[in-house]
Every structure is written in structure tokens, then in C-alpha cells.
Design an enzyme around this catalytic site. Structure first.
Site, PDB file in Angstrom:
ATOM      1  N   ASP A   1     -10.991  -8.725   7.442  1.00 38.57           N
ATOM      2  CA  ASP A   1     -12.416  -8.289   6.986  1.00 38.57           C
ATOM      3  C   ASP A   1     -13.266  -9.707   7.104  1.00 38.57           C
ATOM      4  O   ASP A   1     -14.376  -9.557   7.396  1.00 38.57           O
ATOM      5  CB  ASP A   1     -12.522  -7.772   5.558  1.00 38.57           C
ATOM      6  CG  ASP A   1     -12.708  -6.258   5.814  1.00 38.57           C
ATOM      7  OD1 ASP A   1     -12.219  -5.736   6.628  1.00 38.57           O
ATOM      8  OD2 ASP A   1     -13.434  -5.611   5.023  1.00 38.57           O
TER       9      ASP A   1
ATOM     10  N   LYS B   1       3.578 -15.478   1.721  1.00 32.48           N
ATOM     11  CA  LYS B   1       3.315 -16.393   0.818  1.00 32.48           C
ATOM     12  C   LYS B   1       4.695 -16.482   0.327  1.00 32.48           C
ATOM     13  O   LYS B   1       5.083 -16.019  -0.582  1.00 32.48           O
ATOM     14  CB  LYS B   1       2.779 -15.273  -0.291  1.00 32.48           C
ATOM     15  CG  LYS B   1       2.223 -15.820  -1.865  1.00 32.48           C
ATOM     16  CD  LYS B   1       1.118 -17.205  -1.507  1.00 32.48           C
ATOM     17  CE  LYS B   1       0.836 -17.738  -2.899  1.00 32.48           C
ATOM     18  NZ  LYS B   1       0.020 -18.866  -2.796  1.00 32.48           N
TER      19      LYS B   1
ATOM     20  N   ASP C   1      -5.459  -6.738   5.650  1.00 35.75           N
ATOM     21  CA  ASP C   1      -6.672  -6.156   5.290  1.00 35.75           C
ATOM     22  C   ASP C   1      -7.688  -7.053   4.808  1.00 35.75           C
ATOM     23  O   ASP C   1      -8.866  -6.969   5.470  1.00 35.75           O
ATOM     24  CB  ASP C   1      -6.340  -5.064   4.010  1.00 35.75           C
ATOM     25  CG  ASP C   1      -7.374  -4.319   3.691  1.00 35.75           C
ATOM     26  OD1 ASP C   1      -8.313  -4.167   4.661  1.00 35.75           O
ATOM     27  OD2 ASP C   1      -7.180  -3.559   2.681  1.00 35.75           O
TER      28      ASP C   1
ATOM     29  N   ASP D   1      -3.114 -18.029   1.247  1.00 29.64           N
ATOM     30  CA  ASP D   1      -4.513 -18.578   0.669  1.00 29.64           C
ATOM     31  C   ASP D   1      -4.941 -19.668   1.501  1.00 29.64           C
ATOM     32  O   ASP D   1      -6.138 -19.970   1.730  1.00 29.64           O
ATOM     33  CB  ASP D   1      -3.927 -19.217  -0.788  1.00 29.64           C
ATOM     34  CG  ASP D   1      -2.484 -19.862  -0.794  1.00 29.64           C
ATOM     35  OD1 ASP D   1      -1.997 -19.861   0.036  1.00 29.64           O
ATOM     36  OD2 ASP D   1      -2.136 -20.627  -1.750  1.00 29.64           O
TER      37      ASP D   1
ATOM     38  N   TYR E   1       0.879  -1.236  -0.002  1.00 33.15           N
ATOM     39  CA  TYR E   1      -0.046  -0.090   0.041  1.00 33.15           C
ATOM     40  C   TYR E   1       0.944   1.357  -0.012  1.00 33.15           C
ATOM     41  O   TYR E   1       0.418   2.372  -0.265  1.00 33.15           O
ATOM     42  CB  TYR E   1      -0.947   0.241   1.262  1.00 33.15           C
ATOM     43  CG  TYR E   1      -1.921  -1.139   1.088  1.00 33.15           C
ATOM     44  CD1 TYR E   1      -2.064  -1.879   0.144  1.00 33.15           C
ATOM     45  CD2 TYR E   1      -3.030  -1.041   2.226  1.00 33.15           C
ATOM     46  CE1 TYR E   1      -3.096  -2.722   0.045  1.00 33.15           C
ATOM     47  CE2 TYR E   1      -3.918  -2.201   2.192  1.00 33.15           C
ATOM     48  CZ  TYR E   1      -3.893  -3.067   0.882  1.00 33.15           C
ATOM     49  OH  TYR E   1      -4.988  -3.921   0.842  1.00 33.15           O
TER      50      TYR E   1
END
Ligand code: NAD
Length: 356
Positions: free
Chosen positions: A251, A191, A247, A223, A141
């Protein structure tokens, strides 16, 4: 010593829910010996309307001076046509980076009274209590270079996923310390099979882990973590991960509890200063109706009491009061499952009554 709290109501339901959280703080001031000063400032769309920019210098300076910041929510359709660089949401990124709030703590706790509100089967989520720690000021980001440009006659978009060793180390420490205060299990999500930056992440977290022999460290690819959160969420205690993975996963974890109006968050710097806010947005669809659920914001006050104001005793009382009002059957429309509901103010009244 008197501590200072800056209150940033923001937009949409922000002012409605923050008003109730502020009443809780004022009640604690008057009746429970909480020694704080409260000040308000403009942020987001409200700041754009009055000053032309989402994060005025005056607000930023006040936030820098305060011991803690309580934020409602920012944004809404009124400002969606503005250039992305001056939209209300820019204020959030500005506050996070300027205050160096690198650790975002998002607990996902299922109140037993609300088990039926989850989209998962009750037995999978009953007693759910996990904490996701998301790195907040680095990663993709913020990485450079970024942007869209023309290459060989076509548009090409680029963002950069970058973490330095020191950035990983400080969020890893935050993860291990949080795990020490809970069930002593930390799962680091990366990852590392594909992205070199997260290979470094895994190495550094493993190295930091040697300083916390009492915490059981595990690693998981993102994943798989997404799948495990839905398959068997209670296997987790604390999850630590980078900005983008955090992020998304936080959620997903939040929704396991069935209700966005219940979940608080804390964004902390290295010295315990923090910004506290509900995880939901400004809910333009219900703004102005006085029906929003203020409990996520009130629970954010509890996190503030615990992490920035050193009043864990009062944090527990606030959390207990929320449990009491749910036991008493108070529900705002979002958690009422179609049954009778109370408005925002009445929910605030009920929490304050339960604190007495
Ligand atoms: P949202 O979280 O505002 O709303 C999603 C849904 O949840 C809506 O139906 C809303 O009514 C409901 N909801 C949210 N909070 C509630 C509460 N306390 N009580 C009852 N119902 C509640 O997400 P959105 O609609 O995607 O975004 C609306 C605006 O908020 C956008 O401008 C977005 O950019 C902004 N936003 C701000 C923040 C923030 O300030 N931290 C976070 C997310 C979104």
C-alpha cells in the site's frame, strides 16, 4: 484452446470499472484473436443481497473452473454492520485460500505523465517501476490459534504468525522467477532479528536463492524496508515478503505512484491460474457517479493476459494503450489534479480507440 474468464464485478464502483475492462477484453476477442469465454457471477455485498452469503458455492465453483478471474471490488457501508464472518470482504479471503492464490503481485509503476500526482518529489519517483510479491495464503492472517478470550479475568487477543518451509519455498521461487524477468534483483523482507518465523523465512529464501545464481538476493528488515521505500524507492526491483508485511508495504509503494486508481494486481497459484483486481476498494463515496478511474482494472486485464492467458503480446498492447490515453491528456477526476476530467465510460472509450 479457448480459455475461460470469470468476471466478478462486486460492489460500489466495481461494476462500473469492470464494465470498461470487460469491453477491453471483448475488443481483444473481436479484433485481436483473443480466444476466451467470459462469464459473470456474484460476489461480496451483491452476493449477500441475493443469496445471504458473500461467496456463494456457485461462484466458488465457477472460479475454480475458470482459467482466470477478474474482480472489481467488494464491500461498502450497507454491509458494515454484518458479523465479520459474513461481510463482503470474507469473499476475498475465501477465493484466495480456496483457489490457493499464494502469490500476490503488485507492481508500483509511475507513469511519467502522472509524476506530479505522487506525494514524493518527482525526482525520487520518476521512472519508478518496482514489483512487490506478497505471500497471500499464510502467515498471521491465517495462523491458528486466533481469537479473543478471557484469561485471568481480562480479555486477551491472539493471532499466530506461522510459515512452513514449503510455503516459504514456493513464494521464494515466485520472487526469483519474477526477478529473472526484470532487473534480476530480489530483496526479501523479514523481521529475522525478532521473529523466529522470519528467521526461517530468511534461511529458506537464501537456500532457494542458490538455484538462481543470476539473481542478486538481499535481505532487509521490514522497518528499514518501510523507510527505504519512502527514502529511495528506486533502489528496489522485486520485493518478496510475507502476508502482513506485504499488505502494508505494497500500500505504501502504491501511493508513491500517487494514484490508487492506476494500480493493478495479480494473485497467482502454482500453475499460472490467477485472480486479477485493482488494488483499490469499492469507493462508496463515488460509486454510482460514473466517475471512477477504470485504468487499474484495465491494467489488471493486461496482467491477466500476461500471466494466465499467455498473451504477453496483447498485455503489452493494453499497457501501451493506457500510456497513449495519458499522453493524449485523458484524466479521470482522481488523476486530473483539479483540471478537466472525463468519466469512466469515456476513459474506456479512449483505451479501446488507442487499441485500434
Ligand atoms: P477505497 O480504495 O475504496 O477508496 C479510497 C479512496 O480512493 C476513496 O476516496 C475513493 O473514492 C478513491 N478511489 C478508489 N478507487 C478509485 C478509482 N478507481 N477511481 C477514483 N477514485 C478511487 O478504500 P476504502 O474507502 O477504505 O474502502 C471502501 C470499501 O472497499 C470498504 O468496504 C473496504 O472494505 C472495501 N475494500 C475492498 C477491497 C477489495 O475489494 N479488494 C480493497 C480495499 C477495500
Amino acid at each position: 484452446m479457448t480459455q475461460s474468464v470469470l468476471v466478478l464485478p462486486g460492489d460500489g464502483i466495481g461494476p462500473e470499472i469492470v464494465a470498461q475492462a470487460k469491453r477491453v477484453l471483448e475488443h481483444l476477442q473481436q479484433h485481436h484473436g483473443l480466444d476466451v469465454t467470459l462469464e459473470e457471477a456474484l460476489v461480496g455485498g451483491a452476493a449477500i443481497d441475493s443469496t445471504g452469503i458473500p461467496l456463494p458455492e456457485e461462484t466458488l465453483q465457477k472460479a475454480k473452473c475458470a482459467d482466470a478471474v477478474l474482480l472489481g471490488a467488494v464491500g461498502g457501508p450497507k454491509w458494515e454492520a454484518l458479523d465479520i464472518s459474513i461481510r463482503p470482504e470474507k469473499a476475498l479471503l475465501g477465493l484466495r485460500s480456496q483457489l490457493e492464490l499464494f502469490a500476490n503481485l503488485r507492481p508500483a509503476v509511475l507513469y511519467p505523465q502522472l509524476a506530479e500526482a505522487s506525494s514524493l518529489k518527482a525526482e525520487l519517483v520518476a521512472g519508478l517501476d518496482i514489483l512487490i510479491i506478497r505471500e497471500l495464503t499464510g502467515g498471521i492472517y491465517f495462523g491458528q490459534p486466533r481469537g479473543v478470550s478471557e484469561v485471568n479475568g481480562e480479555k486477551v487477543g491472539v493471532n499466530t504468525y506461522v510459515y512452513s518451509e514449503s510455503e516459504i519455498r514456493r513464494i521464494a521461487h515466485a520472487g526469483f522467477k519474477a526477478a529473472q524477468k526484470r532487473n534480476k534483483r530480489l530483496c526479501s523482507v523479514d523481521k529475522a532479528n525478532v521473529l523466529e518465523v522470519t528467521e526461517l523465512w530468511r534461511d529458506v529464501v537464501t537456500e532457494v536463492g542458490k538455484e538462481y545464481p543470476d539473481v542478486e538476493l538481499s535481505h532487509m528488515y521490514v522497518d528499514n524496508a518501510a523507510m527505504q521505500l519512502i527514502r529511495e524507492p528506486k533502489q528496489f526491483d522485486v520485493i518478496v515478503t510475507g502476508n502482513m508485511f506485504g499488505d502494508i508495504l505494497s500500500d505504501a509503494a502504491a501511493m508513491l505512484t500517487g494514484s490508487i486508481g492506476m494500480l493493478p494486481s495479480a494473485s497467482l497459484d502454482a500453475n499460472g491460474k490467477g485472480m486479477y483486481e485493482p488494488i483499490h476498494g469499492s469507493a462508496p463515496d463515488i460509486a454510482g457517479g460514473g466517475v471512477a478511474n477504470p485504468l487499474a482494472t484495465i491494467l489488471s486485464v493486461a496482467m491477466m493476459l500476461r500471466f494466465s492467458l499467455q498473451r504477453a503480446d496483447l498485455a503489452e498492447q493494453v499497457e501501451k494503450a493506457v500510456g497513449v490515453v495519458l499522453d493524449q491528456g485523458y484524466r479521470t477526476a482522481d488523476i486530473a489534479a483539479g483540471n478537466e476530467s472525463v468519466n469512466t465510460q469515456a476513459m474506456g472509450d479512449a483505451v479501446i480507440a488507442a487499441l485500434k
